[in-house]
Motif scaffolding. Structure first.
Motif, PDB file in Angstrom:
ATOM      1  N   THR A  85       1.701   2.224   7.785  1.00 55.12           N
ATOM      2  CA  THR A  85       1.866   0.923   7.084  1.00 55.12           C
ATOM      3  C   THR A  85       0.450   0.337   6.862  1.00 55.12           C
ATOM      4  O   THR A  85       0.138  -0.353   5.664  1.00 55.12           O
ATOM      5  N   HIS A  86      -0.353   0.063   7.870  1.00 55.59           N
ATOM      6  CA  HIS A  86      -1.390  -0.482   7.581  1.00 55.59           C
ATOM      7  C   HIS A  86      -2.596   0.208   6.806  1.00 55.59           C
ATOM      8  O   HIS A  86      -3.173  -0.197   5.862  1.00 55.59           O
ATOM      9  N   TYR A  87      -2.695   1.507   7.368  1.00 54.56           N
ATOM     10  CA  TYR A  87      -3.712   2.278   6.799  1.00 54.56           C
ATOM     11  C   TYR A  87      -3.301   2.455   5.294  1.00 54.56           C
ATOM     12  O   TYR A  87      -4.591   2.429   4.425  1.00 54.56           O
ATOM     13  N   ARG A  88      -2.562   2.694   4.861  1.00 58.33           N
ATOM     14  CA  ARG A  88      -2.173   2.825   3.226  1.00 58.33           C
ATOM     15  C   ARG A  88      -2.282   1.840   2.500  1.00 58.33           C
ATOM     16  O   ARG A  88      -2.431   1.903   1.312  1.00 58.33           O
ATOM     17  N   LYS A  89      -2.528   0.670   3.174  1.00 59.54           N
ATOM     18  CA  LYS A  89      -2.818  -0.465   2.324  1.00 59.54           C
ATOM     19  C   LYS A  89      -4.216  -0.491   1.657  1.00 59.54           C
ATOM     20  O   LYS A  89      -4.559  -1.187   0.848  1.00 59.54           O
TER      21      LYS A  89
END
Length: 147
Positions: free
Chosen positions: A77-81
């Motif tokens: 969720t964080h990385y794909r931002k």
């Protein structure tokens, strides 16, 4: 010449700022005094933030398969931002597949640890002298049996 305005954050020295200064005083000046940041996301910083979110989930929810899955979702969720899937090869070894392998390995290694999480992802200050304060960040404080 334009004066540099003082900011309260200039007086806060933590391990990240110290590391940056030791590696490159000019980089420290640009980032922490002038407030300049690169316009592109930093793989090391964003992977690290994503990893901390995943590890916090494991610490709070245990090391079972469902928890590993949810920790990896927190990571993604964080990385794909910041990094689309098409960049995963370029970012290796700091990519989602290796993060999942590491989460599984970590869970297998520590699955039998018996602890109660007290705090996760905390920061604070410790006075060293009347004029000097140490700022810190900790991943977790855990209570274990027998201590």
């Amino acid at each position: 010449m334009i004066p540099i305005l003082s900011h309260p954050s200039h007086k806060i020295v933590d391990s990240t700022k110290l590391q940056t200064y030791m590696e490159c005083p000019r980089s420290y000046f640009y980032e922490y005094i002038l407030g300049w940041r690169p316009e592109v996301p930093n793989i090391h910083l964003e992977f690290g933030k994503a990893w901390h979110l995943a590890m916090e989930h494991l610490i709070l929810h245990g090391y079972e398969a469902e928890s590993i899955r949810d920790a990896h979702i927190a990571f993604l969720t964080h990385y794909r931002k910041f990094f689309p899937e098409m960049m995963d090869l370029d970012n290796a070894p700091k990519d989602p597949n290796n993060a999942l392998r590491a989460l599984v390995g970590y869970a297998l290694e520590y699955k039998d640890d018996n602890f109660k999480p007290i705090y996760t992802e905390i920061s604070g200050t410790v006075p060293l002298t009347d004029k000097h304060i140490l700022h810190f960040r900790m991943d977790s404080i855990l209570e274990t049996e027998g201590y």
